[in-house]
Design a protein around this motif. Structure first.
Motif, PDB file in Angstrom:
ATOM      1  N   VAL A 229       0.855  -1.183   0.000  1.00 29.02           N
ATOM      2  CA  VAL A 229       0.000   0.000   0.000  1.00 29.02           C
ATOM      3  C   VAL A 229       0.892   1.234   0.000  1.00 29.02           C
ATOM      4  CG1 VAL A 229      -1.857   1.239   1.171  1.00 29.02           C
ATOM      5  CG2 VAL A 229      -1.741  -1.254   1.334  1.00 29.02           C
ATOM      6  N   ALA A 230       0.737   2.080  -1.015  1.00 29.23           N
ATOM      7  CA  ALA A 230       1.481   3.334  -1.047  1.00 29.23           C
ATOM      8  C   ALA A 230       0.681   4.389  -0.303  1.00 29.23           C
ATOM      9  CB  ALA A 230       1.729   3.771  -2.487  1.00 29.23           C
ATOM     10  N   VAL A 231       1.366   5.138   0.556  1.00 27.11           N
ATOM     11  CA  VAL A 231       0.693   6.115   1.409  1.00 27.11           C
ATOM     12  C   VAL A 231       1.407   7.460   1.258  1.00 27.11           C
ATOM     13  CG1 VAL A 231       0.031   6.687   3.777  1.00 27.11           C
ATOM     14  CG2 VAL A 231       0.096   4.301   3.057  1.00 27.11           C
ATOM     15  N   SER A 232       0.614   8.537   1.135  1.00 26.54           N
ATOM     16  CA  SER A 232       1.213   9.863   1.072  1.00 26.54           C
ATOM     17  C   SER A 232       1.311  10.427   2.482  1.00 26.54           C
ATOM     18  CB  SER A 232       0.372  10.782   0.190  1.00 26.54           C
ATOM     19  OG  SER A 232      -0.902  10.960   0.767  1.00 26.54           O
ATOM     20  N   GLU A 233       2.122  11.476   2.627  1.00 25.79           N
ATOM     21  CA  GLU A 233       2.351  11.995   3.975  1.00 25.79           C
ATOM     22  C   GLU A 233       1.059  12.557   4.567  1.00 25.79           C
ATOM     23  OE1 GLU A 233       5.754  14.543   4.259  1.00 25.79           O
ATOM     24  OE2 GLU A 233       6.165  13.812   6.284  1.00 25.79           O
ATOM     25  N   ASP A 234       0.125  13.013   3.701  1.00 25.58           N
ATOM     26  CA  ASP A 234      -1.145  13.525   4.218  1.00 25.58           C
ATOM     27  C   ASP A 234      -2.181  12.413   4.412  1.00 25.58           C
ATOM     28  OD1 ASP A 234      -1.602  13.026   1.586  1.00 25.58           O
ATOM     29  OD2 ASP A 234      -2.164  15.055   1.015  1.00 25.58           O
ATOM     30  N   GLY A 235      -1.739  11.159   4.404  1.00 26.10           N
ATOM     31  CA  GLY A 235      -2.615  10.060   4.798  1.00 26.10           C
ATOM     32  C   GLY A 235      -3.567   9.555   3.737  1.00 26.10           C
ATOM     33  N   ARG A 236      -3.245   9.815   2.456  1.00 28.48           N
ATOM     34  CA  ARG A 236      -4.072   9.243   1.400  1.00 28.48           C
ATOM     35  C   ARG A 236      -3.410   7.980   0.855  1.00 28.48           C
ATOM     36  NH1 ARG A 236      -4.811  13.835  -2.792  1.00 28.48           N
ATOM     37  NH2 ARG A 236      -2.800  14.512  -1.964  1.00 28.48           N
ATOM     38  N   ILE A 237      -4.219   7.159   0.183  1.00 31.26           N
ATOM     39  CA  ILE A 237      -3.693   5.946  -0.440  1.00 31.26           C
ATOM     40  C   ILE A 237      -3.268   6.321  -1.851  1.00 31.26           C
ATOM     41  CG2 ILE A 237      -4.161   3.548  -1.029  1.00 31.26           C
ATOM     42  CD1 ILE A 237      -6.604   3.769   0.907  1.00 31.26           C
ATOM     43  N   ALA A 238      -1.980   6.161  -2.152  1.00 33.44           N
ATOM     44  CA  ALA A 238      -1.458   6.636  -3.432  1.00 33.44           C
ATOM     45  C   ALA A 238      -1.229   5.505  -4.423  1.00 33.44           C
ATOM     46  CB  ALA A 238      -0.151   7.399  -3.202  1.00 33.44           C
ATOM     47  N   GLY A 239      -1.552   4.276  -4.018  1.00 28.98           N
ATOM     48  CA  GLY A 239      -1.368   3.140  -4.900  1.00 28.98           C
ATOM     49  C   GLY A 239      -1.474   1.866  -4.102  1.00 28.98           C
ATOM     50  N   MET A 240      -1.633   0.762  -4.828  1.00 29.27           N
ATOM     51  CA  MET A 240      -1.794  -0.496  -4.126  1.00 29.27           C
ATOM     52  C   MET A 240      -1.463  -1.633  -5.070  1.00 29.27           C
ATOM     53  SD  MET A 240      -5.145  -1.485  -1.927  1.00 29.27           S
ATOM     54  CE  MET A 240      -5.584   0.178  -1.641  1.00 29.27           C
ATOM     55  N   GLN A 241      -0.959  -2.722  -4.550  1.00 26.31           N
ATOM     56  CA  GLN A 241      -0.701  -3.890  -5.370  1.00 26.31           C
ATOM     57  C   GLN A 241      -0.693  -5.119  -4.483  1.00 26.31           C
ATOM     58  OE1 GLN A 241      -0.059  -3.749  -8.746  1.00 26.31           O
ATOM     59  NE2 GLN A 241       1.406  -5.324  -9.321  1.00 26.31           N
ATOM     60  N   LYS A 242      -1.555  -6.069  -4.840  1.00 25.00           N
ATOM     61  CA  LYS A 242      -1.442  -7.397  -4.230  1.00 25.00           C
ATOM     62  C   LYS A 242      -0.397  -8.130  -5.038  1.00 25.00           C
ATOM     63  CE  LYS A 242      -2.949 -11.881  -4.279  1.00 25.00           C
ATOM     64  NZ  LYS A 242      -3.269 -12.774  -5.386  1.00 25.00           N
ATOM     65  N   THR A 243       0.590  -8.694  -4.371  1.00 25.14           N
ATOM     66  CA  THR A 243       1.637  -9.393  -5.106  1.00 25.14           C
ATOM     67  C   THR A 243       1.875 -10.757  -4.483  1.00 25.14           C
ATOM     68  OG1 THR A 243       3.922  -9.251  -5.890  1.00 25.14           O
ATOM     69  CG2 THR A 243       3.453  -8.179  -3.801  1.00 25.14           C
TER      70      THR A 243
ATOM     71  N   GLU B 241       9.106   9.468   9.137  1.00 25.42           N
ATOM     72  CA  GLU B 241      10.008   9.958  10.178  1.00 25.42           C
ATOM     73  C   GLU B 241      11.464   9.696   9.775  1.00 25.42           C
ATOM     74  OE1 GLU B 241       9.870  11.870  12.657  1.00 25.42           O
ATOM     75  OE2 GLU B 241      11.927  11.473  13.344  1.00 25.42           O
ATOM     76  N   ALA B 242      11.707   8.524   9.184  1.00 25.13           N
ATOM     77  CA  ALA B 242      13.074   8.202   8.746  1.00 25.13           C
ATOM     78  C   ALA B 242      13.526   9.183   7.661  1.00 25.13           C
ATOM     79  CB  ALA B 242      13.127   6.769   8.219  1.00 25.13           C
ATOM     80  N   LEU B 243      12.611   9.528   6.750  1.00 23.78           N
ATOM     81  CA  LEU B 243      12.959  10.511   5.705  1.00 23.78           C
ATOM     82  C   LEU B 243      13.306  11.849   6.334  1.00 23.78           C
ATOM     83  CD1 LEU B 243      10.292   9.848   2.911  1.00 23.78           C
ATOM     84  CD2 LEU B 243      12.744   9.446   2.754  1.00 23.78           C
ATOM     85  N   ARG B 244      12.486  12.271   7.301  1.00 26.61           N
ATOM     86  CA  ARG B 244      12.743  13.570   7.949  1.00 26.61           C
ATOM     87  C   ARG B 244      14.082  13.554   8.663  1.00 26.61           C
ATOM     88  NH1 ARG B 244       7.166  13.632   8.801  1.00 26.61           N
ATOM     89  NH2 ARG B 244       7.339  12.545  10.772  1.00 26.61           N
ATOM     90  N   ARG B 245      14.360  12.452   9.347  1.00 30.12           N
ATOM     91  CA  ARG B 245      15.546  12.395  10.184  1.00 30.12           C
ATOM     92  C   ARG B 245      16.828  12.329   9.358  1.00 30.12           C
ATOM     93  NH1 ARG B 245      16.682   7.368  14.061  1.00 30.12           N
ATOM     94  NH2 ARG B 245      18.844   7.849  14.560  1.00 30.12           N
ATOM     95  N   TYR B 246      16.825  11.503   8.310  1.00 29.72           N
ATOM     96  CA  TYR B 246      18.075  11.283   7.565  1.00 29.72           C
ATOM     97  C   TYR B 246      18.213  12.170   6.332  1.00 29.72           C
ATOM     98  CZ  TYR B 246      18.822   7.065  10.337  1.00 29.72           C
ATOM     99  OH  TYR B 246      19.022   6.190  11.354  1.00 29.72           O
ATOM    100  N   VAL B 247      17.096  12.530   5.703  1.00 29.52           N
ATOM    101  CA  VAL B 247      17.190  13.181   4.403  1.00 29.52           C
ATOM    102  C   VAL B 247      16.987  14.695   4.485  1.00 29.52           C
ATOM    103  CG1 VAL B 247      16.368  13.175   2.017  1.00 29.52           C
ATOM    104  CG2 VAL B 247      16.397  11.053   3.332  1.00 29.52           C
ATOM    105  N   ASP B 248      16.097  15.142   5.378  1.00 28.42           N
ATOM    106  CA  ASP B 248      15.815  16.579   5.428  1.00 28.42           C
ATOM    107  C   ASP B 248      17.053  17.438   5.694  1.00 28.42           C
ATOM    108  OD1 ASP B 248      13.275  16.137   4.729  1.00 28.42           O
ATOM    109  OD2 ASP B 248      12.330  16.877   6.564  1.00 28.42           O
ATOM    110  N   PRO B 249      17.925  17.053   6.655  1.00 30.40           N
ATOM    111  CA  PRO B 249      19.121  17.891   6.866  1.00 30.40           C
ATOM    112  C   PRO B 249      19.971  17.978   5.603  1.00 30.40           C
ATOM    113  CG  PRO B 249      18.857  16.317   8.665  1.00 30.40           C
ATOM    114  CD  PRO B 249      17.850  15.948   7.616  1.00 30.40           C
ATOM    115  N   PHE B 250      20.062  16.871   4.872  1.00 29.72           N
ATOM    116  CA  PHE B 250      20.841  16.855   3.637  1.00 29.72           C
ATOM    117  C   PHE B 250      20.213  17.763   2.586  1.00 29.72           C
ATOM    118  CE2 PHE B 250      22.164  15.071  -0.450  1.00 29.72           C
ATOM    119  CZ  PHE B 250      23.527  14.946  -0.262  1.00 29.72           C
TER     120      PHE B 250
END
Lengths: 328, 256
Positions: A228-242, A268-277
């Motif tokens: 399930v793909a999820v956007s930061e604002d809590g919407r479903i951005a895609g899905m795939q049963k695999t 949170e991981a994106l904010r912590r590791y990527v935002d400073p960069f």
């Protein structure tokens, strides 16, 4: 043609039994609970030669994603948009089950699911990657490179792709004499414009239980998986049963709710590791000792170049005249 | 979603009907209505099983060969049949000619369709064999993968392959903010979301689920319910189509 996979490694029956017994008590082989994500580490800018890149470690799974750019004609039906291409390689060094060769159906599926999850919600502002409408636009290649496969390649790859885009810069576009553009990678004009952040949350179903962020072993035992793909604002951005197998009707809704609940861990991981960069890159772009025109967004700068073009034309004509004169 | 081509036409019209505002689609359907669906079982003489399925202008033919000896031999599995699945679009099925070479899209769809069928075919009854399932989209007007899976499961039944249930599929879309059943190509091109779903309706199991586009959690739940209702109708039509071929008509009057 798609075949029932035959190279499924045999899992010792005892281990499978242990896994299922533990699951009945809500515990997994590695001690996690059903909804726990493994440890995450992201190294943005791992490949300096790329316009953007990120190395993601999700437990023992390692995925590297890189962003490269070039300038192309836009698709005829989207003259005012740049082009986004997502590609995945399951390189043979990542797993004993990976073979050299062109991407197989698993790699193609993974790339396409991540592509859709980014594209449909317009995660990247492709409308800001236009140099000349209908003629010249930026193309962003996101190449996903799986380096070690310990399960959940979808989430690790989506995270790597998003992190690479967030740490990517657009190089300068230099007008050429034939009216086109060439890429000048010695300097950059802007960050890749991002509208939305998207991650995927994958769950594996093992004997009627849904496990977030499955390991390779868990995936071998699992009946099926739901991405399930999820956007930061809590919407479903895609899905795939695999994967073969099924999900109960109620189970699907439950899985989606779990995905929405777990997604913030990845953000949170994106904010912590990527935002400073990303902030560091933004500061570097601002401090770049360049003429003001070059610090402008490429689209604006391009517009200016188009406007300035008539001034340059006489020079070209002169050159042509000179050449003709020489020949004569 | 197919990507916007040209100007966006008006796809939803709001009309007053019996004092209620209803959304009417470009072809006159209401949001929860399927296109006219036609199914025919046993359309190809050479195949062990075959079926032709139409959802409106979308037309897909499916054929099953097998269970048969696995060739090449090394692909055989000792404890079950190998399913081989190919979803393919004819070059003339689309507005622009589609290259006959398999595209990345077709590779992916072949995979998700195979995985859906794996969940119903009793492959353990046919060890060391292959069951080949070929689907050709003859004309494309949206919803081709779900029509293909509906046709494939009829062809499997026609071939006499043991299954837990039939599989029926349909795509739900979000068009101009309205959730609609069985979207066609124009709707798909301009949709905010396209969600193909396939189920084993008798077992209440979801076998194929994809979402291209963006939905809120509640829209997803309503969309899934819309798909389920459509799938149940398609399931009924599948059983009818099989009966038309296999149920011997009661001898009328003469008693022959």
């Amino acid at each position: 043609m798609s075949l029932t996979p035959s190279s499924q490694p045999v899992m010792p029956k005892l281990k499978r039994y242990t896994m299922e017994t533990l699951l009945r008590r809500g515990v997994r082989l590695d001690g996690r609970r059903l909804g726990d994500v493994r440890s995450i580490e992201i190294v943005p800018g791992y490949v300096e030669r790329a316009e953007g890149s990120a190395l993601v470690r999700l437990g023992e799974t390692v995925v590297l994603a890189g962003v490269k750019t070039d300038i192309v004609a836009p698709f005829p039906d989207t003259p005012n948009e740049g082009v986004l291409v997502v590609h995945a390689e399951f390189v043979p060094l990542a797993s004993p089950t990976f073979e050299p060769g062109p991407p197989d159906e698993n790699a193609i599926e993974l790339a396409r699911v991540i592509d859709r999850s980014l594209r449909e919600i317009r995660a990247v502002a492709l409308d800001k990657l236009v140099l000349e409408p209908g003629k010249h636009v930026w193309r962003l290649y996101v190449d996903i490179y799986v380096l070690n496969h310990d399960g959940n390649l979808f989430d690790a790859s989506a995270l790597a792709a998003m992190a690479a885009l967030l740490s990517a810069r657009i190089p300068a576009a230099v007008r050429t004499e034939d009216g086109g553009y060439r890429v000048d990678r010695s300097r950059y004009t802007m960050l890749v414009p991002v509208n939305h952040r998207v991650v995927t949350v994958t769950q594996a179903k093992i004997s009627d239980r849904l496990l977030v962020d499955p390991t390779y072993e868990e995936e071998q035992v699992a009946d099926t998986r739901l991405v399930v793909a999820v956007s930061e604002d809590g919407r479903i951005a895609g899905m795939q049963k695999t994967g073969a197998g099924y999900l109960g009707y109620e189970e699907v809704v439950k899985a989606v709710d779990t995905a929405l609940r777990v997604a913030p861990v990845y953000f949170e991981a994106l904010r912590r590791y990527v935002d400073p960069f990303r902030e560091k890159l933004a500061r570097q772009l601002e401090e770049q000792p360049r003429a003001p025109a070059e610090a402008e967004p490429a689209a604006v700068a391009a517009q200016r170049r188009v406007e300035e073009e008539p001034v340059e034309e006489p020079v070209v004509e002169q050159l042509e005249e000179m050449e003709e004169g020489e020949r004569g | 979603m197919g990507g916007a081509a040209g100007e966006k036409p008006q796809l939803i019209r709001w009309e007053e009907r019996d004092g209620e505002k209803v959304a009417v689609r470009h072809d006159g359907r209401l949001p929860w209505q399927l296109r006219p669906i036609r199914m025919e079982v046993g359309v190809l003489a050479n195949a062990d099983g075959s079926a032709l399925v139409e959802y409106g202008a979308t037309r897909v033919i499916a054929a099953v060969y097998g269970p048969r000896e696995a060739v090449p031999r090394h692909i055989a599995l000792p404890d079950r049949a190998v399913l081989r699945c190919r979803y393919h679009m004819a070059p003339f099925s689309t507005a622009e000619r589609k290259t006959p070479a398999p595209t990345r899209r077709e590779v992916e769809l072949s995979k998700v369709i195979r995985e859906a069928l794996e969940a119903v075919v009793l492959s353990e009854l046919y060890p060391r064999t292959t069951i080949d399932i070929y689907m050709e989209v003859l004309q494309s007007d949206g919803g081709t993968r779900t029509a293909a899976i509906t046709a494939a499961s009829l062809a499997l039944a026609d071939a006499g392959v043991a299954m837990r249930d039939l599989v029926a599929g349909v795509a739900v879309g979000k068009v101009d903010g309205v959730l609609v059943l069985d979207i066609d190509e124009i709707e798909d091109n301009f949709a905010e979301a396209d969600m193909p779903v396939a189920m084993a309706p008798g077992l209440g199991r979801v076998l194929l689920l994809q979402l291209n586009g963006v939905l809120s959690r509640d829209e997803f739940v309503r969309g899934l319910e819309l798909a389920r209702k459509g799938i149940e109708e398609i399931y009924r039509l599948q059983k009818e189509a099989l009966r038309r071929k296999y149920v011997v008509k009661e001898a009328g009057g003469g008693g022959r």
